[in-house]
Design a protein around this motif. Structure first.
Motif, PDB file in Angstrom:
ATOM      1  N   GLU A  68     -23.785  -5.961  58.012  1.00  0.00           N
ATOM      2  CA  GLU A  68     -23.494  -4.537  57.889  1.00  0.00           C
ATOM      3  C   GLU A  68     -22.098  -4.225  58.421  1.00  0.00           C
ATOM      4  O   GLU A  68     -21.391  -3.381  57.865  1.00  0.00           O
ATOM      5  CB  GLU A  68     -24.561  -3.727  58.631  1.00  0.00           C
ATOM      6  CG  GLU A  68     -25.936  -3.817  57.993  1.00  0.00           C
ATOM      7  CD  GLU A  68     -26.861  -2.695  58.416  1.00  0.00           C
ATOM      8  OE1 GLU A  68     -26.511  -1.981  59.383  1.00  0.00           O
ATOM      9  OE2 GLU A  68     -27.911  -2.530  57.784  1.00  0.00           O
ATOM     10  N   ALA A  69     -21.696  -4.898  59.501  1.00  0.00           N
ATOM     11  CA  ALA A  69     -20.348  -4.683  60.035  1.00  0.00           C
ATOM     12  C   ALA A  69     -19.291  -5.099  59.007  1.00  0.00           C
ATOM     13  O   ALA A  69     -18.278  -4.413  58.834  1.00  0.00           O
ATOM     14  CB  ALA A  69     -20.165  -5.457  61.338  1.00  0.00           C
ATOM     15  N   VAL A  70     -19.517  -6.227  58.325  1.00  0.00           N
ATOM     16  CA  VAL A  70     -18.575  -6.689  57.298  1.00  0.00           C
ATOM     17  C   VAL A  70     -18.469  -5.668  56.172  1.00  0.00           C
ATOM     18  O   VAL A  70     -17.368  -5.343  55.702  1.00  0.00           O
ATOM     19  CB  VAL A  70     -19.005  -8.064  56.747  1.00  0.00           C
ATOM     20  CG1 VAL A  70     -18.239  -8.414  55.475  1.00  0.00           C
ATOM     21  CG2 VAL A  70     -18.798  -9.148  57.790  1.00  0.00           C
ATOM     22  N   LEU A  71     -19.605  -5.139  55.729  1.00  0.00           N
ATOM     23  CA  LEU A  71     -19.593  -4.173  54.627  1.00  0.00           C
ATOM     24  C   LEU A  71     -18.897  -2.880  55.028  1.00  0.00           C
ATOM     25  O   LEU A  71     -18.125  -2.309  54.243  1.00  0.00           O
ATOM     26  CB  LEU A  71     -21.028  -3.890  54.179  1.00  0.00           C
ATOM     27  CG  LEU A  71     -21.744  -5.044  53.480  1.00  0.00           C
ATOM     28  CD1 LEU A  71     -23.175  -4.665  53.142  1.00  0.00           C
ATOM     29  CD2 LEU A  71     -21.008  -5.464  52.229  1.00  0.00           C
ATOM     30  N   ILE A  72     -19.167  -2.404  56.237  1.00  0.00           N
ATOM     31  CA  ILE A  72     -18.514  -1.178  56.697  1.00  0.00           C
ATOM     32  C   ILE A  72     -17.009  -1.395  56.809  1.00  0.00           C
ATOM     33  O   ILE A  72     -16.200  -0.571  56.361  1.00  0.00           O
ATOM     34  CB  ILE A  72     -19.100  -0.735  58.051  1.00  0.00           C
ATOM     35  CG1 ILE A  72     -20.562  -0.342  57.883  1.00  0.00           C
ATOM     36  CG2 ILE A  72     -18.308   0.440  58.627  1.00  0.00           C
ATOM     37  CD1 ILE A  72     -21.276  -0.097  59.192  1.00  0.00           C
ATOM     38  N   PHE A  73     -16.611  -2.510  57.407  1.00  0.00           N
ATOM     39  CA  PHE A  73     -15.191  -2.801  57.601  1.00  0.00           C
ATOM     40  C   PHE A  73     -14.491  -2.965  56.251  1.00  0.00           C
ATOM     41  O   PHE A  73     -13.358  -2.495  56.058  1.00  0.00           O
ATOM     42  CB  PHE A  73     -15.036  -4.065  58.438  1.00  0.00           C
ATOM     43  CG  PHE A  73     -13.646  -4.291  58.944  1.00  0.00           C
ATOM     44  CD1 PHE A  73     -13.131  -3.522  59.970  1.00  0.00           C
ATOM     45  CD2 PHE A  73     -12.837  -5.267  58.385  1.00  0.00           C
ATOM     46  CE1 PHE A  73     -11.840  -3.720  60.436  1.00  0.00           C
ATOM     47  CE2 PHE A  73     -11.547  -5.470  58.834  1.00  0.00           C
ATOM     48  CZ  PHE A  73     -11.045  -4.698  59.875  1.00  0.00           C
ATOM     49  N   ALA A  74     -15.159  -3.607  55.298  1.00  0.00           N
ATOM     50  CA  ALA A  74     -14.574  -3.781  53.969  1.00  0.00           C
ATOM     51  C   ALA A  74     -14.404  -2.444  53.264  1.00  0.00           C
ATOM     52  O   ALA A  74     -13.395  -2.203  52.590  1.00  0.00           O
ATOM     53  CB  ALA A  74     -15.449  -4.705  53.124  1.00  0.00           C
ATOM     54  N   ALA A  75     -15.375  -1.556  53.427  1.00  0.00           N
ATOM     55  CA  ALA A  75     -15.284  -0.241  52.793  1.00  0.00           C
ATOM     56  C   ALA A  75     -14.138   0.578  53.378  1.00  0.00           C
ATOM     57  O   ALA A  75     -13.448   1.303  52.656  1.00  0.00           O
ATOM     58  CB  ALA A  75     -16.605   0.511  52.960  1.00  0.00           C
ATOM     59  N   ILE A  76     -13.923   0.449  54.677  1.00  0.00           N
ATOM     60  CA  ILE A  76     -12.874   1.227  55.334  1.00  0.00           C
ATOM     61  C   ILE A  76     -11.484   0.716  54.974  1.00  0.00           C
ATOM     62  O   ILE A  76     -10.555   1.485  54.738  1.00  0.00           O
ATOM     63  CB  ILE A  76     -13.083   1.201  56.862  1.00  0.00           C
ATOM     64  CG1 ILE A  76     -14.345   1.987  57.225  1.00  0.00           C
ATOM     65  CG2 ILE A  76     -11.874   1.775  57.600  1.00  0.00           C
ATOM     66  CD1 ILE A  76     -14.739   1.856  58.661  1.00  0.00           C
ATOM     67  N   THR A  77     -11.319  -0.605  54.934  1.00  0.00           N
ATOM     68  CA  THR A  77      -9.986  -1.188  54.727  1.00  0.00           C
ATOM     69  C   THR A  77      -9.631  -1.388  53.262  1.00  0.00           C
ATOM     70  O   THR A  77      -8.537  -1.867  52.949  1.00  0.00           O
ATOM     71  CB  THR A  77      -9.894  -2.544  55.443  1.00  0.00           C
ATOM     72  OG1 THR A  77     -10.905  -3.429  54.930  1.00  0.00           O
ATOM     73  CG2 THR A  77     -10.081  -2.380  56.955  1.00  0.00           C
TER      74      THR A  77
END
Length: 339
Positions: free
Chosen positions: A69-78
């Motif tokens: 979930e952290a990877v998906l959130i970070f990918a969505a933000i960047t």
């Protein structure tokens, strides 16, 4: 404009009040357990302890699920930090790195608190198990998860857009660092809470083995996502890991219910059949109606919340003649910015 702002703030205030009320109830329950009288705990009455493989699996799955979930959130933000804004990705990455270190620091802080609470004895294990179960129930509640993906990520996107509109400076850089920090630290904090009960029951060495496996799997997903720029079946991965975390929840509830029985907080009624010992070692399933019933209720709660949330998301809008919401299949594609 003012009325619209008031309309937006009211749900936020209600949500905050609900969270404060829930945390107050949780703190009250923990206090009652810490001060409650217990029955005579016989250390020789050792039910089938969790196997090493179960503890390693539970720890690794918790870390991998939260890491995914952290990877998906970070990918969505960047995703939109390209072109002229590419240089602004560095402070966000720095913030994420700081959050990883902060999660490790949080582990040691929580460990110090548990050491200070060690005079509670067997009650401490029951309390940590209870807290982990509550957090898992929240994470696996599909209503809350809907709020998580819509509210939490939308908040980060609003902050990102605001920061991209600012001139380059100290305040903008600090905001970008904070954006990266908050996008990852929440998951790390949840992992710290989840793992405390496993650490108390099985020791740091076994839990660390599971943590390393979970981090390795998360790193592999991160490399594929950010370095190789490849798409993974994120939706299927979230569903699959959600099911496995549900198994972890059921296992954890069985062990915590047994601890409550040993402390005299929960009655014990033997079943007319005997659960094999290996099922106690691997799945924390024991021959009492209370422990088995708690596990069944947990499974029904998670499955029921999923179908109720799906009904609210799909059937309710259709009944109103609206287009139902659709869950994203993958992180958004990068958006080109004019140079």
């Amino acid at each position: 404009m003012q009325s619209a702002a008031v309309g937006v703030s009211r749900p936020n205030h209600r949500r905050l009040a609900l969270w404060v009320g829930a945390l107050t109830l949780l703190a009250g329950a923990v206090y009652l357990m810490a001060t409650a009288k217990t029955g005579p705990v016989d250390p020789t009455e050792v039910s089938a302890p969790e196997s090493r493989g179960t503890v390693v699996f539970n720890a690794s799955m918790i870390v991998f699920r939260e890491g995914l979930e952290a990877v998906l959130i970070f990918a969505a933000i960047t995703a939109s930090f390209v072109g002229a804004n590419a240089h602004r990705k560095r402070p966000v990455i720095a913030g994420a790195a700081v959050s990883f270190g902060a999660a490790i620091a949080t582990w040691f802080v929580v460990q110090a608190l548990l050491d200070a609470a060690s005079p509670l004895g067997p009650r401490l294990e029951a309390i940590t198990g209870f807290i982990a179960i509550v957090v898992l129930l929240v994470v696996l509640n599909w209503f809350v998860h809907k709020v998580y993906w819509t509210g939490w990520i939308a908040k980060h996107h609003r902050q990102r857009r605001k920061l991209l509109g600012m001139e380059v400076g100290l305040s903008a850089t600090f905001g970008l660092v904070a954006l990266g920090f908050t996008s990852v630290y929440r998951e790390g904090f949840e992992v710290v809470l989840f793992l405390q009960n496993l650490e108390l029951k099985s020791g740091s060495g076994v839990v660390l083995e599971g943590v390393l496996i979970g981090l390795a799997a998360t790193a592999a997903v991160g490399v594929v996502t950010f370095v190789a720029q490849r798409k993974l079946p994120y939706k299927k991965m979230l569903i699959a890991t959600g099911v496995l975390i549900g198994v972890v929840l059921v296992v954890m509830i069985g062990g915590t219910a047994l601890s409550f029985q040993d402390l005299g907080w929960l009655p014990r009624h033997e079943t007319p059949f005997t659960v094999p010992q290996w099922m106690g070692s691997w799945f924390e399933m024991y021959s009492t109606w209370e422990t088995l019933g708690a596990q069944v209720l947990a499974a029904v709660f998670v499955i029921g919340s999923y179908y109720a949330a799906e009904r609210m998301k799909v059937k309710a809008p259709l009944a109103r003649g609206e287009q139902p919401a659709r869950r994203a299949e993958a992180p958004p594609e990068p958006v080109s910015q004019p140079v």
